[in-house]
Design an enzyme around this catalytic site. Structure first.
Site, PDB file in Angstrom:
ATOM      1  CE  LYS A  59      -4.802  -1.476   0.097  1.00 47.42           C
ATOM      2  NZ  LYS A  59      -5.369  -0.736  -0.571  1.00 47.42           N
ATOM      3  CB  SER A 314      -1.493  -8.084  -0.567  1.00 53.52           C
ATOM      4  OG  SER A 314      -1.404  -9.024   0.542  1.00 53.52           O
TER       5      SER A 314
END
Length: 421
Positions: A59, A314
C-alpha cells in the site's frame, strides 16, 4: 486492449513515472522461488514478497505516488484517509516523508496494535481519529472533513495515482523474472492492485493470465463482473479485512472486467490453513489478504502444472490476537473440529463413560460447557471435539447415538454456531 468508451486505463508511461517516484520509499521486493509449493503443484511457483515492504504491505506504493503528486496548495491544506489497516500505514509514512499533515480516520474498535503502528510511521505529521464502530462510519467522517476544510482524500484504491503506484509491482515482476510468466495470482479488495498490475501485463506480457482472488465472504469484484456493472454487496464476511469490501472502485472495475483472465473465491477457512502452513513450514508471516493468492493455487492445480506462476503476497500485518481464531477456522475448514450438543444423564460416571466409550483414541475435547438442570433426568453440554482425521466423524456420531448421548450437531447451524467461533 478493448478500451471501453470514457474508461480510464493507466498508461505504461505513467506507471514508469510512478516507479521512479516511489523508489525513494518503496523497496524492490524479492521474487522468491518456493521449493515446497513448486514440488507440491509440479510447477515453478514464485512469491512476490510485498510483505517485506517497510510498512509490511504494498500500500505504500499507491499512497506515496498519490500524495507526492499533490500541488503545493493542496499539500498545505493536508490530506485525509479512512482505513483500519495497511492503507493507513502507507499514508502515515508518506505524510512523514513528504512533510505533509494528514488525518487518518479509523473505526473505534481497531486493535491498539494497528493504531500504534500508524502513529509510529506518521509521527507528528499525522493525527489518528477513532470514529464510529465500522469502516463506513470512519469513511463518512473523513469525507465530511475533506468537504468542510477542502482537503484531499487519499482513497485506498479508486484513484488514478494510487492505481499507477500499485501497478509498479507488475513492472518489478517482469524485470525480475528470468522466464516468461504463465500465471499471476493477486488478491482483490477494491481492485487497485488488480487494475494496475493487469494493465502492465496486458501491455508487456499479454500471454500471462492474471487471476484475481477474493475471499468467499466478500466476492464484490466477481459479482460485479458477472452482473456487468459495479454491484455493492449488502453484507460481507470481514475476516479477510484487507480484501473485504462491499463495493469495488468505479475506476478499477472496468479495468479488471476487461483484463483479468479469471476471478476466483477462496473460503476463509482455506485462507487460515494457508496462513498456518506458511508460518509453520516456511517461516513466513502473512495477513489473511496476503494469503489469498497462495490459497487459490489448490483451485487451479491442474491448470498450473508445469507453468511459471507468481503469487503476490500483499502484506504481513497480522494481529497476533487473532491466532486462536485463525487456528479454529482452519480446523473447521479441514473438517477436524466439530461442535455438538451432548445429552448427559444426571448420574455419576456419565462423563467418564463419554470419554472412555464414545470418544475415539485420538479425539480431543477442546470445548466443554455444561448446564445442569435441576429435577431433570438429563443435562446438556456444548462440546467441541477435535479429530485426528475427518473420517472419524461418522463413527463418533454413531457411538453418541448408540448410547443416547447425541443431542444435535452445531457446525451446520450458523445461527447458533456464530456464538462459538
Amino acid at each position: 486492449m478493448n478500451k471501453e468508451k470514457n474508461t480510464y486505463f493507466p498508461s505504461i508511461d505513467n506507471i514508469k513515472v510512478a516507479a521512479d517516484t516511489i523508489k525513494k520509499v518503496s523497496a524492490v521486493t524479492p521474487l522468491s522461488p518456493s521449493l515446497r509449493y513448486s514440488n507440491f503443484f509440479k510447477a515453478n511457483i514464485f512469491f512476490k514478497r510485498e510483505d517485506l515492504q517497510q510498512v509490511r504491505s504494498y500500500k505504500i506504493r499507491g499512497a506515496y505516488n498519490k500524495i507526492s503528486s499533490l500541488k503545493d496548495v493542496q499539500a498545505k491544506k493536508g490530506v485525509v484517509c479512512a482505513s483500519a489497516g495497511n492503507h493507513a500505514q502507507g499514508v502515515a509514512l508518506s505524510c512523514k516523508l513528504l512533510k505533509i499533515k494528514g488525518t487518518i480516520y479509523m473505526p473505534a474498535p481497531t486493535p491498539k496494535q494497528k493504531v500504534e503502528q500508524v502513529k509510529m510511521f506518521g509521527e507528528d505529521f499525522i493525527e489518528v481519529k477513532l470514529i464510529g464502530d465500522t469502516f463506513d462510519d470512519a469513511y463518512y467522517e473523513a469525507l465530511q472533513e475533506c468537504e468542510a476544510l477542502h482537503k484531499i482524500f487519499i482513497h485506498p484504491f479508486n484513484d488514478e495515482k494510487v492505481i499507477e503506484g500499485q501497478a509498479t509491482i507488475g513492472l518489478e515482476i517482469l524485470e525480475q523474472a528470468t522466464t516468461p510468466i504463465d500465471y499471476v495470482f493477486i488478491p482483490v479488495g477494491g481492485g487497485g492492485l488488480a487494475a494496475g498490475l493487469s494493465t502492465v501485463f496486458k501491455a508487456l506480457s499479454p500471454n500471462t493470465k492474471i487471476i484475481g482472488v477474493e475471499p468467499e465472504g466478500a466476492p464484490s469484484m466477481l459479482l460485479s463482473i458477472k452482473n456487468n456493472k459495479n454491484t455493492e454487496l449488502n453484507d460481507i464476511e470481514k475476516f479477510v479485512d484487507g480484501a473485504a469490501v462491499k463495493r469495488v472502485g468505479d475506476l478499477t472495475f472496468p479495468i479488471c472486467k476487461a483484463l483479468l483472465h479469471d476471478m476466483v473465491t477462496v473460503p476463509e477457512g482455506k485462507v487460515c490453513q494457508t496462513i498456518l502452513e506458511l508460518y509453520n513450514k516456511d517461516a513466513i508471516v502473512v495477513e489473511p489478504a496476503g494469503a489469498l493468492s497462495i490459497a487459490a493455487l489448490d483451485f487451479y492445480a491442474e491448470d498450473i502444472k508445469g507453468a511459471n506462476v507468481v503469487c503476490v503476497i500483499s502484506g504481513s500485518n497480522n494481529d497476533f490476537t487473532r491466532a486462536a481464531e485463525i487456528k479454529e477456522r482452519a480446523l473447521l475448514y479441514a473438517n477436524l473440529k466439530h461442535y455438538f450438543i451432548v445429552i448427559f444423564p444426571q448420574r455419576s460416571g456419565a462423563l467418564k463413560q463419554f470419554v472412555v466409550d464414545i470418544l475415539g483414541p485420538n479425539d480431543d475435547i477442546t470445548h466443554f460447557r455444561y448446564t445442569k438442570n435441576t429435577n431433570r433426568e438429563n443435562g446438556t453440554a456444548v462440546v467441541g471435539v477435535e479429530l485426528k482425521h475427518p473420517k472419524d466423524l461418522e463413527p463418533l456420531i454413531a457411538r453418541m447415538k448408540r448410547d443416547k448421548f447425541y443431542g444435535d450437531y452445531l457446525n451446520n447451524k450458523p445461527e447458533l454456531f456464530q456464538f462459538l467461533v
